[in-house]
Design an enzyme around this catalytic site. Structure first.
Site, PDB file in Angstrom:
ATOM      1  CE  LYS A  46      32.934  45.030  31.062  1.00 21.25           C
ATOM      2  NZ  LYS A  46      32.335  44.014  30.216  1.00 21.25           N
ATOM      3  CD  GLU A  69      36.833  39.259  45.283  1.00 20.25           C
ATOM      4  OE1 GLU A  69      37.890  38.623  45.088  1.00 20.25           O
ATOM      5  OE2 GLU A  69      35.706  38.847  45.011  1.00 20.25           O
ATOM      6  CB  CYS A 110      38.338  35.085  43.412  1.00 20.17           C
ATOM      7  SG  CYS A 110      36.862  35.520  44.326  1.00 20.17           S
ATOM      8  CD  GLU A 148      42.632  33.445  40.198  1.00 19.83           C
ATOM      9  OE1 GLU A 148      42.779  34.383  39.413  1.00 19.83           O
ATOM     10  OE2 GLU A 148      41.877  33.484  41.182  1.00 19.83           O
TER      11      GLU A 148
END
Ligand code: NAP
Ligand code: MG
Length: 510
Positions: free
Chosen positions: A183, A259, A293, A394
């Site tokens: 996906k 992750e 990331c 983040e």
């Protein structure tokens, strides 16, 4: 281009392109211009179940999991050949749909993705048998380990590196003999669709081995995570959704690799070679607008070199040029979406409110060509304290938080003071010193005198809330295998088996 001329993309289930049951489609946009690029099938839960069912059947009764490693490897090599031959088509979609710059697409994302795919095509050939040291107790036995595919893998990927992430998911899964339902992120389905189209055109994979479902994460992703027919979930994306996935996948105890996010520290030591460390620190933070990331978004600079370092850093950062992704002179393209731009603008406000100093403040471009894209130039905050939100959360945008330090021990302590642990950077002329610091950092990858260099042979993944498990290398392949221990007794006689006597003594004894 008129709306009618745009491509309409279907779902890929059981080796065929098929319309979604509710016949709904979502537009895919160019984040640089706001233009609609194509219409993409919007799957619902039932479509997702169809794809899961196809993968289940392919796994339970198809040839793929049973194929010899050599044969699977041969087919995967041919698939990589086909992808290499059409890599320009993939790169163009990565620019149009992902905001990836021409230089990044052609020099990095697509060639690196192909290298990583090739790596798993090679690894697929390795015999999945491992020896166990000879076992003589309680009697001589022959032992070995077979690595077997896990089964049906649901794979959910983000929008920041759409092609690379698709490769990191499907290549190891297929190499180990699994069947897949992929996906893509709703913002960036086009390069993954192209990847699957190219693979489909080769005709090499048996039907159902690879399926692609586009549609909302909350619906498609949720179905993948809860279906009892799915054995493993592999996810890359936000820590928040990662937490949800761990919970929903727990209902059927799926294998999970995650992750997730990061707020990686990048530590300049006082003996660092500044020519490299300055451009390297900008590369660590602003590559792809910080939408990675592992970006090195917390920069620790020693007081003894601070003024010189910062002056040169700001000077170099102010030269970073925004532009259209397809222009070879563009350094930075747009952010992925209006909402990501708002997030970045909001964090800049937060940083100002927290009392950080905007040594470089992000600006919206005035160029009319860029007026409809989600553009903002780099921001560098100084006078940041590690407990500030701009140092802890983040941002996933072009915002750097600089923290000045006096004691290296204290910098390392602050570097580790985060919920994340994906990556880190250390810059020093002394390899011994740098390794000493690297050993103390709680992160899955530490780069010394470099950043963002990810090798197919080495593991990648996070400590702490940055994830579970590792991708790439043999670690990444093994994440798609179950480990089966086979124990064959060689003692043969009943008499030798004194351990049966625990339950039932031998005839003739009492
Ligand atoms: P996200 O929500 O974590 O999306 C990542 C993937 O998960 C997408 O394919 C998404 O589908 C899917 N998804 C969403 N909700 C789901 C659910 N409940 N169950 C299963 N799958 C689900 O990330 P985002 O919303 O695009 O970005 C938000 C923030 O995440 C960013 O600002 C950034 O901080 C972080 N992020 C991190 C990474 C990374 O590489 N670690 C990558 C992207 C974003 P849809 O696209 O259909 O929603
Ligand atoms: Mg989301």
């Amino acid at each position: 281009m008129s709306d009618q001329e745009l491509l309409t993309h279907q779902l890929y289930i059981n080796g065929q392109w098929r319309a979604p049951r509710q016949e709904q489609y979502d537009p895919a946009y160019d984040p640089a211009t706001g233009q609609v690029l194509a219409h993409v099938a919007k799957a619902n839960a039932e479509d997702t179940r169809d794809a899961i069912h196809a993968a289940r059947t392919a796994f339970d009764s198809g040839p793929w999991p049973q194929m010899s490693p050599g044969e699977r490897s041969r087919l995967l090599h041919q698939i990589v050949d086909a992808l290499e031959a059409r890599q320009g088509e993939i790169a163009d979609l990565e620019m149009a749909n992902g905001g990836c710059t021409w230089r990044k697409a052609y020099l990095m994302d697509i060639p690196v993705g192909l290298l990583h795919f090739r790596h798993f095509a090679k690894l697929a050939a390795s015999e999945p048998l491992e020896a166990v040291p000879q076992i003589t107790f309680p009697a001589l036995s022959y032992n070995f380990v077979r690595r077997e595919p896990i089964g049906v893998c649901g794979q959910i990927i983000p929008w920041n590196f759409p092609f690379l992430m698709a490769v990191w998911k499907i290549a190891p899964a297929l190499a180990a003999g699994n069947c897949v339902v992929l996906k893509p992120a709703s913002y960036t389905p086009l390069s993954a669709l192209k990847l699957v189209e190219i693979i489909h055109d080769t005709g090499l994979l048996p039907p159902g081995v690879l399926n692609l479902i586009t549609g909302p994460g909350g619906v498609v992703g949720n179905e993948l995570c809860t279906s009892p027919l799915v054995d493993k979930i592999a996810f890359t994306g936000s820590t928040e959704v990662g937490r949800q996935i761990m919970q929903t996948a727990a209902s059927t105890v799926k294998k999970v690799t995650l992750e997730l996010g990061g707020k990686s520290p990048n530590i300049i030591l006082d003996d660092a070679e500044l020519d490299i460390a300055i451009d390297g620190s900008l590369w660590a933070t602003f590559m792809h607008n910080g939408q990675a990331c592992e970006s090195g978004t917390r920069l620790f600079v020693p007081g003894s070199r601070y003024d010189e370092f910062m002056e040169r850093l700001i000077d170099r950062a102010s030269k970073i040029k925004l532009g259209l992704p397809a222009d070879g002179n563009t350094d930075l393209g747009p952010l992925i979406s209006a909402s990501q731009l708002r997030t970045v603008e909001n964090y800049i406000k937060v940083g100002l409110e927290e009392g950080a100093t905007p040594a470089l403040l992000g600006q919206h471009p005035t160029d009319p060509e860029l007026a409809h894209g989600h553009y903002i130039s780099p921001t560098i905050f100084t006078n940041v304290r590690n407990e500030m939100r701009i140092a802890q959360e983040e941002i996933f945008g072009p915002v750097l938080a600089v923290i000045k330090y006096d004691s290296l021990e204290d910098a390392i302590k602050q570097a580790n003071d985060t919920i994340y642990g994906l990556a880190a950077g250390v810059w020093s002329a002394s390899l011994e010193r740098a390794i000493g610091v690297a050993n103390k950092l709680r992160a899955g990858t530490v780069w010394i005198n470099d950043y963002h260099i990810i090798n197919a042979e080495a593991p990648f993944g996070g400590y702490k809330q940055s994830g579970v498990g590792r991708e790439l290398g043999t670690w990444g392949l093994h994440a798609y295998t179950e480990v089966k221990h086979i124990h064959a007794d060689l003692s043969r006689t009943r008499q030798a088996r004194f351990w049966y006597d625990i339950l039932l003594p031998q005839i003739g004894e009492s």
